[in-house]
Each structure stands twice: as structure tokens, then as C-alpha cells.
Design an enzyme around this catalytic site. Structure first.
Site, PDB file in Angstrom:
ATOM      1  CG  ASP A 205      56.230  18.636 131.770  1.00  0.00           C
ATOM      2  OD1 ASP A 205      55.121  18.124 131.956  1.00  0.00           O
ATOM      3  OD2 ASP A 205      57.265  18.331 132.384  1.00  0.00           O
TER       4      ASP A 205
HETATM    5  N1  URA Z   1      58.661  13.748 132.667  1.00  0.00           N
HETATM    6  C1  URA Z   1      58.624  15.071 132.897  1.00  0.00           C
HETATM    7  O1  URA Z   1      59.008  15.525 133.955  1.00  0.00           O
HETATM    8  N2  URA Z   1      58.167  15.864 131.927  1.00  0.00           N
HETATM    9  C2  URA Z   1      57.763  15.412 130.726  1.00  0.00           C
HETATM   10  O2  URA Z   1      57.356  16.205 129.877  1.00  0.00           O
HETATM   11  C3  URA Z   1      57.805  14.038 130.504  1.00  0.00           C
HETATM   12  C4  URA Z   1      58.266  13.216 131.492  1.00  0.00           C
END
Ligand code: URA
Length: 263
Positions: free
Chosen positions: A122
Site C-alpha cells: 500500500d
Molecule cells: N498488508 C497490508 O495491509 N498492506 C500491505 O501493503 C501489505 C500487506
């Protein structure tokens, strides 16, 4: 006296007599196994195989098609393939182009050869991300069947996470897209969780923590299978070492011999 064969025939015959491929020690040296001298010693010690057979000094290989292994682990003989480990900072997106004009992970690595991220983090998640132009390896890493685990460090709201919540995270949490697979979860400090998962669902760690009443404040990916690097600064990248690449191939293939690099 028989006439001379045409020049082009002589040239073809000459080419057929010449050995093809590259000298094995040159190929090994090119992918980081040390000087040519050191690579000759590796070969002489019987530690190098080509297509499963112990190589002898003077052996030539076709780097595109021959499977070269040192101590049973394949070496990266495709000079056209690159593998970068990036420490993604927050605010950078894992797509090729962002509709909101935010920087992307591709802005942080060389433009050529063109690479793509393996999986995604993310925008608000930091940590390790692999970028490569090796489509086969990328598919294998991304596929949960191959079981490349990913480890995250999550700082969560609400302080110490109770034993019951930790157990739920470990055994499986009900999310709107189904129950999560078993995870490894520990709490190295109150309110800080180390979570290792094999799946790669959208915002999975954040949703898991939220589901047990502890929304994530900060999330960092600290390991991808065998790859980890505490010294890589946010925004910095480096190529994988041959050892890391081999370990990754072993992790996705189980048996490295099944990883066919010629296709
Ligand atoms: N899990 C998440 O919540 N975000 C990420 O970027 C990777 C794994």
C-alpha cells in the site's frame, strides 16, 4: 586437383569446428562468483554442474539455455534479467503510473531495463519490495501455492494485544473476503506485532489487525522469503546478490532443478 569449395562453405565448416558458447569460468565470474581464477577452482573442485552433470575445466555453456549450478543452486546466467530489492518509503505507490500524480516505485529504480514490482505494498506501507523483469520468477513468488512468506512489523493502536487476539490472528481471522490462512504472529513489544503471512490479499495485514480491534498505525515489510536487509535506507535499492537470487529460486521451486530458465 579438386576445386576449392565456395568461400561460404569454407566459412560454415570453420564455424562448425569452433566451440560454441562461453567459457564456464567466464560466465561464473560475470554473475559474481569471483575472479576467473577463483571460478576455475570452483569447477576443478567439482562444485559446478551443467545440466546436472559435473563440469570439467574448459567446458563451454550457452548462458541462455544451459542450467548452471554451484553447489546445487542455479546461478543467474541470464544477463538480461535484473532483480532489485527496494525499501519502499510511505507515499510512494506500487503501480506504474498514479492517477493522483504521486511518485511510483518505478521512479526509484533505473528506467532500463524496464522492471515491474512483484506484488504490491500500500502507499502507506513501507519496506521491502522486489522489482524484476523476470516474469517467471515473479509469478512464482506472487503465487501463494509456492509459499514464499512475507514478514511484517506492525505498530498497532490500543497498546498490548491480548493473548486471545494473538491466537485469532494466528489461527485465522474472518475478513469480508474469507477467513485468513494460519499466520505466525508474535509481539516483540507491547503494541508491536511481527506477522508472517503466505497470502497476499489486498491490505491483508491492516484488515487482520483491525478485525481484532487493533488498527495499524505503521506497517513495514521486513522480509520476502529469504530476502531481508536492515541496512537498506527508505527509497534505496540494490540488486540481489547471486546467493539471494539462488535462495529465492530455491524458495519458489522447492527443487531448484525444476526451475527452467530457458523458457
Ligand atoms: N498488508 C497490508 O495491509 N498492506 C500491505 O501493503 C501489505 C500487506
Amino acid at each position: 586437383m579438386a576445386p576449392e569449395p565456395p568461400l561460404w562453405e569454407q566459412w560454415e565448416a570453420e564455424r562448425a569446428r569452433l566451440p560454441g558458447g562461453e567459457r564456464l569460468q567466464k560466465v561464473l565470474a560475470a554473475v559474481g562468483w569471483g575472479s576467473r581464477r577463483a571460478c576455475e577452482e570452483l569447477i576443478a573442485a567439482g562444485r559446478v554442474t551443467v545440466n546436472g552433470e559435473v563440469a570439467v575445466l574448459g567446458r563451454r555453456v550457452d548462458p541462455e539455455h544451459d542450467l548452471v549450478e554451484v553447489d546445487g543452486a542455479p546461478i543467474g546466467v541470464r544477463p538480461d534479467l535484473v532483480h532489485y530489492l527496494l525499501n519502499k518509503p510511505t507515499g510512494v505507490v506500487t503501480t506504474a503510473r498514479d492517477t493522483h500524480g504521486r511518485p511510483t516505485v518505478l521512479d526509484l529504480v533505473p528506467v532500463e531495463p524496464r522492471v515491474f514490482p512483484v506484488g504490491r505494498l500500500d502507499a502507506d506501507t513501507e519496506g521491502l519490495l522486489l522489482l524484476t523483469n523476470d516474469g517467471e520468477l515473479a509469478n512464482r513468488i506472487a503465487h501463494p501455492r509456492h509459499g514464499v512468506d512475507k514478514e511484517y512489523l506492525a505498530e498497532v493502536e490500543g497498546g498490548r494485544v491480548a493473548a486471545g487476539a494473538l491466537r485469532r490472528l494466528r489461527e485465522g481471522v474472518e475478513l469480508d473476503d474469507g477467513v485468513t490462512a494460519p499466520a505466525e504472529v508474535s509481539q516483540p513489544e507491547p503494541g508491536v506485532l511481527r506477522i508472517t503471512i503466505h497470502e497476499g490479499r489486498n491490505r491483508q495485514v491492516r484488515r487482520m489487525c483491525e478485525a481484532v480491534g487493533h488498527p495499524v498505525r505503521r506497517l513495514v515489510r521486513t522480509r520476502i522469503g529469504p530476502l531481508t536487509d536492515r541496512r537498506l535506507a527508505p527509497g534505496a535499492w540494490r540488486p540481489l546478490t547471486v546467493e539471494e537470487w539462488s535462495a529465492l529460486v530455491r524458495a519458489v521451486a522447492g527443487d531448484p532443478r525444476r526451475y527452467d530458465r530457458s523458457t
